[in-house]
Design an enzyme around this catalytic site. Structure first.
Site, PDB file in Angstrom:
ATOM      1  CG  ASP A  81      29.120  72.985 -88.344  1.00  0.00           C
ATOM      2  OD1 ASP A  81      28.877  73.718 -87.839  1.00  0.00           O
ATOM      3  OD2 ASP A  81      28.639  72.111 -88.810  1.00  0.00           O
ATOM      4  CG  HIS A  82      28.542  71.804 -84.152  1.00  0.00           C
ATOM      5  ND1 HIS A  82      27.668  72.492 -83.390  1.00  0.00           N
ATOM      6  CD2 HIS A  82      27.788  71.527 -85.259  1.00  0.00           C
ATOM      7  CE1 HIS A  82      26.409  72.242 -83.989  1.00  0.00           C
ATOM      8  NE2 HIS A  82      26.545  71.861 -84.945  1.00  0.00           N
ATOM      9  N   GLY A 213      20.720  71.867 -88.051  1.00  0.00           N
ATOM     10  CA  GLY A 213      19.810  70.665 -88.230  1.00  0.00           C
ATOM     11  C   GLY A 213      18.701  70.806 -89.434  1.00  0.00           C
ATOM     12  CB  SER A 215      18.762  66.619 -92.429  1.00  0.00           C
ATOM     13  OG  SER A 215      20.150  67.095 -93.036  1.00  0.00           O
TER      14      SER A 215
HETATM   15  P1  13P Z   1      21.643  67.917 -90.185  1.00  0.00           P
HETATM   16  O1  13P Z   1      22.434  66.638 -90.146  1.00  0.00           O
HETATM   17  O2  13P Z   1      20.309  67.737 -89.191  1.00  0.00           O
HETATM   18  O3  13P Z   1      21.302  68.321 -91.504  1.00  0.00           O
HETATM   19  O4  13P Z   1      22.277  69.221 -89.130  1.00  0.00           O
HETATM   20  C1  13P Z   1      23.522  69.578 -89.827  1.00  0.00           C
HETATM   21  C2  13P Z   1      24.061  70.667 -88.858  1.00  0.00           C
HETATM   22  O5  13P Z   1      23.283  71.543 -88.242  1.00  0.00           O
HETATM   23  C3  13P Z   1      25.553  70.988 -88.840  1.00  0.00           C
HETATM   24  O6  13P Z   1      26.108  71.996 -88.112  1.00  0.00           O
END
Ligand code: 13P
Length: 283
Positions: A81-82, A213, A215
């Site tokens: 991820d990222h 994102g 959460s």
């Molecule tokens: P949150 O921490 O806001 O859930 O985002 C997670 C995310 O997008 C990881 O790539």
């Protein structure tokens, strides 16, 4: 079983649901995610964010993820991820991650295209799928309901449909993270999702769409995203929040019990999201 996201996304697009992509940061979180997916008989995209390398190195995360993914009865993709630089993403491909993200979304369009294209060519030659991001999903304290309208007009933040079409064509990317109102971490205000933009993107793009994102983005928002065009929803912060909350009412001098309670709380939250996103069971 360890798989890529290809088959998962084909099913999610056909049936209109999203798969949860939870970020793990240690052995406990990783095992909890896989056990929960197995118990519910659903696929999961185990994600390790490069920014969490202070907790686990890329190699450690790979070995831990692979251990549980290979033994799982249900499909598990192992995703970087990222990925923040091309070199690290290529390393992840060499190692055996089955899916990688190159995130050059904070860079100018041409740089984002060039980096994504380079990663796609390399990853595809190794049978690995690639996610990129266009528009920029920032952090939760930047986007609030008060400044939402102004941000909508900012082409560097919200994903533009025509630009996204060009981006997918020019890069050959397999899935695209789009910016439609969510942001990473805890929010100051309630996010407002641009569903019209989501529908336009879904209509215009041939690849699965990803929402970062997850959460705190609001259950109604997330359920609609999952059933109206998003194939994968990334969640991290909520699991850490649940883990912390679980310790409050308990005897936290017992470290072993604290960890077990945290695992149970994480599992409950993940189960909640699988159900909220209508994640399809494995046939
Ligand atoms: P949150 O921490 O806001 O859930 O985002 C997670 C995310 O997008 C990881 O790539």
């Amino acid at each position: 079983m360890l798989v890529t996201t290809k088959e998962m996304f084909a099913d999610s697009r056909k049936k209109g649901y999203a798969i949860v992509a939870p970020d793990y940061w240690d052995n406990n979180s990783c095992r909890t995610y896989v056990e929960t997916a197995e118990r519910l008989n659903v696929p999961v995209i185990l994600s390790f964010a490069q920014a969490h390398s202070d907790m686990l190195s890329l190699e450690e995360a790979y070995e831990i993820g692979k251990f549980y993914a290979e033994r799982a009865k249900t499909p598990v993709a192992l995703h970087l991820d990222h990925g923040l630089d091309v070199e690290t993403v290529k390393k992840a491909v060499d190692m055996g991650y089955t899916s990688v993200m190159i995130d050059a979304s904070a860079q100018p369009y041409e740089v984002n295209v060039a980096r994504t294209k380079e990663v796609c060519e390399y990853a595809h030659a190794h049978g690995v799928v690639v996610e990129a991001e266009l528009g920029h999903v920032g952090s939760g304290d930047v986007i609030t309901s008060e400044n939402m309208e102004a941000l909508h007009e900012d082409k560097n933040i919200y994903t533009e449909v025509e630009m996204a079409k060009r981006f997918v064509e020019e890069t050959g990317v397999d899935s695209l993270a789009v910016s439609i109102g969510t942001s990473h971490g805890l929010y100051k205000g309630t996010p407002v999702i641009d569903f019209e933009r989501l529908h336009e993107l879904r209509e215009a793009l041939p690849v699965p769409l990803v929402l970062h994102g997850g959460s705190g983005s609001g259950d109604d928002n997330l359920e609609r995203c999952a059933t109206e065009g998003i194939s994968k929803i990334n969640v991290f912060t909520d699991f850490t929040v649940e883990a912390i909350k679980s310790s409050k009412s308990e005897d936290y001098i017992n470290w072993y019990k604290l960890l077990k309670d945290a695992n149970n709380a994480i599992a409950a939250k993940l189960e909640y999201y699988f159900k909220l996103f209508h994640t399809g069971t494995v046939e």
